[in-house]
Design a protein around this motif. Structure first.
Motif, PDB file in Angstrom:
ATOM      1  N   VAL A 173      21.860  34.496  41.893  1.00  0.00           N
ATOM      2  CA  VAL A 173      22.931  34.212  42.846  1.00  0.00           C
ATOM      3  C   VAL A 173      23.642  32.891  42.524  1.00  0.00           C
ATOM      4  N   LEU A 230      12.093  36.073  49.388  1.00  0.00           N
ATOM      5  CA  LEU A 230      12.974  36.051  48.209  1.00  0.00           C
ATOM      6  C   LEU A 230      12.813  34.739  47.441  1.00  0.00           C
ATOM      7  N   VAL A 269      19.931  41.957  44.094  1.00  0.00           N
ATOM      8  CA  VAL A 269      18.835  42.006  45.072  1.00  0.00           C
ATOM      9  C   VAL A 269      19.282  41.307  46.352  1.00  0.00           C
ATOM     10  N   PHE A 270      19.914  40.172  46.182  1.00  0.00           N
ATOM     11  CA  PHE A 270      20.423  39.396  47.316  1.00  0.00           C
ATOM     12  C   PHE A 270      21.427  40.219  48.130  1.00  0.00           C
ATOM     13  N   ILE A 330      21.062  29.995  43.779  1.00  0.00           N
ATOM     14  CA  ILE A 330      19.676  30.342  44.079  1.00  0.00           C
ATOM     15  C   ILE A 330      18.988  30.866  42.826  1.00  0.00           C
ATOM     16  N   PRO A 331      18.443  29.981  42.005  1.00  0.00           N
ATOM     17  CA  PRO A 331      17.808  30.417  40.760  1.00  0.00           C
ATOM     18  C   PRO A 331      16.671  31.394  41.069  1.00  0.00           C
ATOM     19  N   GLY A 332      16.567  32.408  40.248  1.00  0.00           N
ATOM     20  CA  GLY A 332      15.437  33.329  40.386  1.00  0.00           C
ATOM     21  C   GLY A 332      15.662  34.464  41.370  1.00  0.00           C
ATOM     22  N   VAL A 333      16.745  34.407  42.136  1.00  0.00           N
ATOM     23  CA  VAL A 333      17.040  35.526  43.028  1.00  0.00           C
ATOM     24  C   VAL A 333      18.247  36.275  42.443  1.00  0.00           C
ATOM     25  N   ALA A 336      11.127  34.098  43.753  1.00  0.00           N
ATOM     26  CA  ALA A 336      11.878  33.416  42.703  1.00  0.00           C
ATOM     27  C   ALA A 336      11.026  32.297  42.103  1.00  0.00           C
ATOM     28  N   LEU A 355      18.780  26.435  51.017  1.00  0.00           N
ATOM     29  CA  LEU A 355      18.843  27.769  50.435  1.00  0.00           C
ATOM     30  C   LEU A 355      18.480  28.817  51.476  1.00  0.00           C
TER      31      LEU A 355
END
Ligand SMILES: Nc1ncnc2c1ncn2[C@@H]1O[C@H](COP(=O)(O)OP(=O)(O)OP(=O)(O)O)[C@@H](O)[C@H]1O
Ligand SMILES: [Mg+2]
Lengths: 249, 445
Positions: free
Chosen positions: A142, B408, A97-98, A90-93, B412, B391
């Motif tokens: 992630v 989320l 935080v996840f 999951i790019p950018g997360v 992102a 996702l």
């Protein structure tokens, strides 16, 4: 705890599960083995509530409750956890935080307070260390840039943070080197308890040497064709699926 | 005179013509400025408001959208100034705040104390009246093609701010230029600003646009930016106009050799907005980074139109725009990169992306490359689509509720643009502002 009765599932108009039955009691570990395409991941996804699976017959109850109408997040809140065969990137997360969002969401629904930042960090650090996950890795998004094995460890990290009641492990061992397999299996074993059940999907006997199951099931063409104890896994290793399927037919 | 060759004027165009005739004699500045205004107005009168038949306005038909031209705002009264004071600004410490209310420079809401060495900040109206040399630079930057809204702004040239950062000056403190609309009645606020960075100067500039939700005010703001050799400018812009407003802004830029410009824009507000950004790379070895995030809901329409003109060799430019479109909103991004015959070794890359959160939302993205040189590296791409269900499932399977999981992924997505703001406080303030947009969305369901 979990009861699946005469389950029929279609994906994209293809019949995948065809009369699947399984009963998992509290604290039990069930291994499911079976050739490629026999429907193991379909079973796992169906339990987690992935969209796109059409239930045409049968029932699934968890703690006596029908779960088929529940959304994936509601199932997770009830304590069902799927360790993915192919965990998503999951790019950018950010990983932390996840993890924190997931943990707090689950805690909230269990009626527990959110963890403070220091408590959360301490908890993640401790669990990550047990699983040999580098802190640096958790600074990334992630699963982004994680190796196959690192992704699998990360699944188990999530599992140990969320403390589910039913753990479904879909080929968590594939992609792990021999040492990592031991570390991950230890992680899973630490989670074994009289109230927590597990479904362990695997192709290899080796994982079951570490995570010793109470029952082993062989799946073929969308159904369980044989059940037994840990010895069945060894028999499979020696004789292959074909022989066992032939006997069952 | 032959009456029937004149274009038919709309009510808005007629009202603008009347307003111009009525006010022009009262506007500040000498005969040269008056001529500049006249030329601009007659160019506007010739073209009229742009329609979809004008290529650059294809997705934003201003003649249809601007049915009535609001009366000019005029200088703000004490009540407007008091209200402007209450408008929350970006919560970033140590910004030097300059405030324009309804287009007029308001000294009591502007921090002009302890100006750093070589830093000049002047109200435009005063500079025009006093014939300050900086005011003479107004109107020097012109886009290649006629731009009717720019012409209108020039015609009504009155107030705004002039900022000069002298040669070699390195400003630690960011300059924050706030455009606030305050007042209960519909009005048009014109503002013109000029920013000049001398050689090897360095600064951070923030510009924001805000106003009340219920008033359908009209904004037309133009900023002219001159960046000299080896200067370094970080420019952050927040368009958070009230949700009934019409916002038109133009940023015209000329960048000299070895200079570096990093521009980031967050677009959240207005019913209809059009942001023009035009960059002229006039010196070698300049580096440009343009980033934009647009978050729209309801029936909002936002149009970001960018032109990067590589006129000389060895320059680098990067464009990253991300639009998040909910409900029946429409997000337009037109990005044109021109590489002139001399501009060998140009390295230009543009990436546009839209995330559609609802069936009724629409993304219009038009990346364009016009390349007249052969030894260049240019690439562009545009993507648009819904949230990735795979996702989402992964996040849901971990117990994260759907709206939160979506938040989320949305974060992102636009993060790819906002993460590029170098100033940490500003970056966080923008991400926070965008986060508020997401919170509202989570609560709405
Ligand atoms: N989305 C889908 N569309 C069409 N067919 C599908 C889809 N998902 C799974 N299948 C098919 O369903 C069957 C069962 O797949 P599944 O992934 O459950 O097998 P598996 O037992 O986990 O296999 P493996 O051991 O290779 O992981 C396969 O034939 C597969 O091609
Ligand atoms: Mg599988």
């Amino acid at each position: 705890m979990l009861e699946i009765k005469n389950l029929h599932v279609e994906v994209a108009d293809r019949k995948i599960l065809q009369g699947f039955n399984l009963k998992v009691g509290p604290g039990q570990v069930h291994a499911i083995m079976g050739p490629n395409g026999s429907g193991k991941s379909t079973l796992a996804y169906m339990l987690a509530g992935k969209p796109g699976y059409r239930i045409t017959d049968g029932s699934v109850t968890f703690d006596g409750e029908d779960i088929l109408e529940l959304a994936p997040d509601e199932r997770a809140a009830k304590g069902i956890f799927l360790a993915f065969q192919y965990p998503m990137e999951i790019p950018g997360v950010a990983s932390m935080v996840f993890l924190r969002t997931a943990l707090n969401a689950v805690r909230k629904r269990r009626g527990e307070p959110e963890l403070s930042t220091p408590d959360f960090l301490r908890l993640v650090r401790e669990k990550a260390k047990d699983l040999g996950i580098d802190q640096e890795m958790l600074k990334r998004a992630v699963n982004v840039g994680f190796s196959g094995g690192e992704k699998k460890r990360n699944e188990i990290l999530q599992m140990s943070l969320l403390e589910p009641k039913l753990c479904v492990l879909d080929e968590t061992d594939s992609g792990l080197d021999i040492d990592a397999l031991k570390v991950v299996a230890d992680g899973v074993n630490r989670l074994r308890s009289p109230s927590r059940s597990m479904i362990v999907i695997t192709h290899y006997q080796r994982l079951l040497d570490y995570i010793v199951p109470d029952f082993v099931h062989v799946m073929a063409k969308g159904r369980i064709v044989r059940c037994g104890g840990p010895d069945l896994a060894r028999e499979l290793e020696e004789r292959g699926y074909a022989a066992i399927e032939a006997e069952a037919a | 005179m032959n009456a029937d060759i004149r274009p038919i004027r709309t009510a808005a165009e007629q009202a603008l013509a009347t307003a111009y005739e009525d006010t022009k004699s009262r506007l500040p500045g000498g005969p040269e400025i008056a001529r500049l205004r006249d030329r601009a107005f007659s160019a506007f009168a010739d073209s009229g408001l742009p329609t979809r038949r004008v290529e650059e306005w294809k997705y934003t038909d201003l003649r249809t959208l601007l049915r009535e031209a609001a009366p000019l705002a005029g200088p703000p009264d004490a009540g407007a100034i008091a209200r402007a004071k209450e408008t929350v600004s970006l919560p970033v410490p140590n910004l030097r705040q300059i405030t324009l209310v309804n287009g007029s420079f308001v000294p009591e809401l502007s921090d002009l104390g302890d100006l750093e060495k070589k830093l000049t900040i002047l109200p435009l109206a005063r500079a025009l009246a006093e014939k300050h040399p900086l005011a003479g630079m107004i109107g020097k930057l012109r886009p290649e093609t006629h731009n009717a809204t720019l012409a209108l702004n020039t015609a009504f040239l009155n107030d705004g701010v002039l900022i000069e950062v002298g040669e070699g000056a390195v400003l630690e403190r960011p300059i924050y230029l706030r455009h606030v609309f305050a007042g209960g009645t519909v009005a048009a606020a014109f503002a013109r600003s000029l920013v000049v960075l001398g050689r090897a100067a360095a600064a951070t500039l923030v510009e924001s646009f805000e106003g009340p939700a219920e008033v359908a005010y009209q904004r037309n703001a133009v900023t002219e930016l001159h960046v000299a050799d080896r200067a370094n400018l970080s420019f952050v812009r927040l368009q958070a106009e009230g949700e009934s407003a019409l916002h038109i802004s133009s940023l015209l830029t000329e960048i000299a050799g070895g200079a570096e410009l990093s521009f980031a824009a967050l677009t959240l507000g207005a019913a209809v907005s059009r942001q023009n950004v035009s960059l002229h790379l006039a010196g070698e070895h300049t580096q440009i980074n343009l980033a934009g995030a647009t978050l729209l809901r309801g029936r909002q329409h936002a149009d970001n139109t960018l032109v990067l003109d590589h006129a000389v060799p060895n320059c680098t430019s990067r464009v990253t725009f991300r639009s998040v479109l909910d409900d029946t909103s429409r997000g337009v991004v037109q990005g044109r990169i021109v590489v002139r015959p001399d501009a060998q070794k140009t390295d230009a890359r543009m990436s546009l992306g839209s995330l559609l959160l609802a069936e009724g939302a629409e993304a219009d993205q038009k990346p364009e490359l016009e390349i007249f040189a052969d030894d260049v590296q240019c690439a562009h791409g545009a993507t648009s689509g819904a949230l990735d269900e795979q996702l989402l499932f992964y996040l849901l399977a971990r117990g994260i509720p759907r709206k939160q999981a979506e938040a989320l992924l949305i974060q992102a997505f636009f993060g790819a643009a906002l993460e590029q703001v170098r100033h940490e406080g500003l970056r966080e303030a923008l991400i926070d502002r965008a986060g508020k947009w997401l919170e509202l969305r989570e609560r709405a369901s």
